[in-house]
Design a protein around this motif. Structure first.
Motif, PDB file in Angstrom:
ATOM      1  N   THR A 137      63.271  -2.786  29.373  1.00  0.00           N
ATOM      2  CA  THR A 137      62.803  -2.712  27.989  1.00  0.00           C
ATOM      3  C   THR A 137      61.287  -2.770  27.927  1.00  0.00           C
ATOM      4  N   PRO A 158      67.970  -3.416  21.983  1.00  0.00           N
ATOM      5  CA  PRO A 158      67.657  -3.891  23.341  1.00  0.00           C
ATOM      6  C   PRO A 158      68.608  -4.977  23.810  1.00  0.00           C
ATOM      7  N   TRP A 168      62.815  -9.466  24.939  1.00  0.00           N
ATOM      8  CA  TRP A 168      62.355  -8.246  24.259  1.00  0.00           C
ATOM      9  C   TRP A 168      61.572  -8.551  22.992  1.00  0.00           C
TER      10      TRP A 168
END
Length: 220
Positions: A137, A158, A168
């Motif tokens: 990510t 994510p 994230w």
């Protein structure tokens, strides 16, 4: 820059893909948008980025409807079946494709140098599906910021990769601090774990986004 999603809804062949949803996000702001699975995360991302025409409502950029500007300004990151990389490719191959898309050098040396600069060279030959979720990510967000003209990022689900939401969220926060308008679409569970006031898919009235640039400037 300001993107204003005004009660956008999208109809599909067998029912609504997205119930009317509103959102307003500006340069240096971060919006968390949560919803149950199947409520239209990807459809919302595509509408916000000018890639899907709403059935109702409209998306404005700086007060005007302009899908071409949205497509130029908004990078849609890791949307399932849309912009998510092929899982069987190596990380190096994925980054090479992303760099080429961003009109950056994308030969083997350029990819190796980019991964080294972003603390990920040890994963270069690992299949993308096996790259740690927090690394994949972070790298997808960082390489997306290099696309010419990008002023906004939409990161789609994510949390589906299994990492805790704080990993994230940190990546998204840094992108907003660097001057991008950032929208992260996630599950309701992730929003609760982050303890952040989230907008909701299917709602027309939403909370204020988090203004990182403003906070940063006020602290100086």
């Amino acid at each position: 820059m300001e993107i204003h999603v005004q009660s956008v809804g999208i109809d599909g062949a067998h029912g609504p893909l997205l119930h009317p949803t509103s959102l307003r996000v500006r340069t240096g702001e971060l919006a968390l948008v949560a919803g149950e699975p199947g409520t239209g995360h990807t459809a919302f991302a595509l509408a916000l980025g000018g890639r899907m025409k709403p059935s109702v409502g409209q998306v404005l950029v700086d007060g005007k409807p302009d899908d071409a500007a949205l497509r130029r300004l908004v990078a849609i990151v890791d949307a399932p079946d849309v912009s998510s990389p092929e899982e069987a490719l190596t990380l190096g191959a994925v980054i090479g494709e992303e760099l080429a898309f961003a009109s950056q050098p994308a030969n083997r040396k350029a990819v190796a140098d980019w991964l080294l600069a972003h603390d990920a060279r040890e994963h270069a030959n690992v299949r993308f599906e096996s790259v740690p979720a927090e690394v994949r990510t972070r790298l997808l967000v960082e390489v997306a910021t290099q696309r010419p003209g990008t002023e906004a990022l939409v990161l789609v689900l994510p949390d589906r990769h299994g990492a805790g939401p704080h990993t994230w969220w940190t990546t998204a926060t840094k992108a907003a601090e660097n001057g991008l308008a950032v929208v992260v679409l996630c599950s309701l569970t992730s929003a609760r774990l982050l303890d952040v006031t989230a907008a909701r898919i299917g709602d027309r009235e939403q909370p204020e986004t988090l203004a990182f640039m403003q906070v940063q400037e006020e602290g100086q």
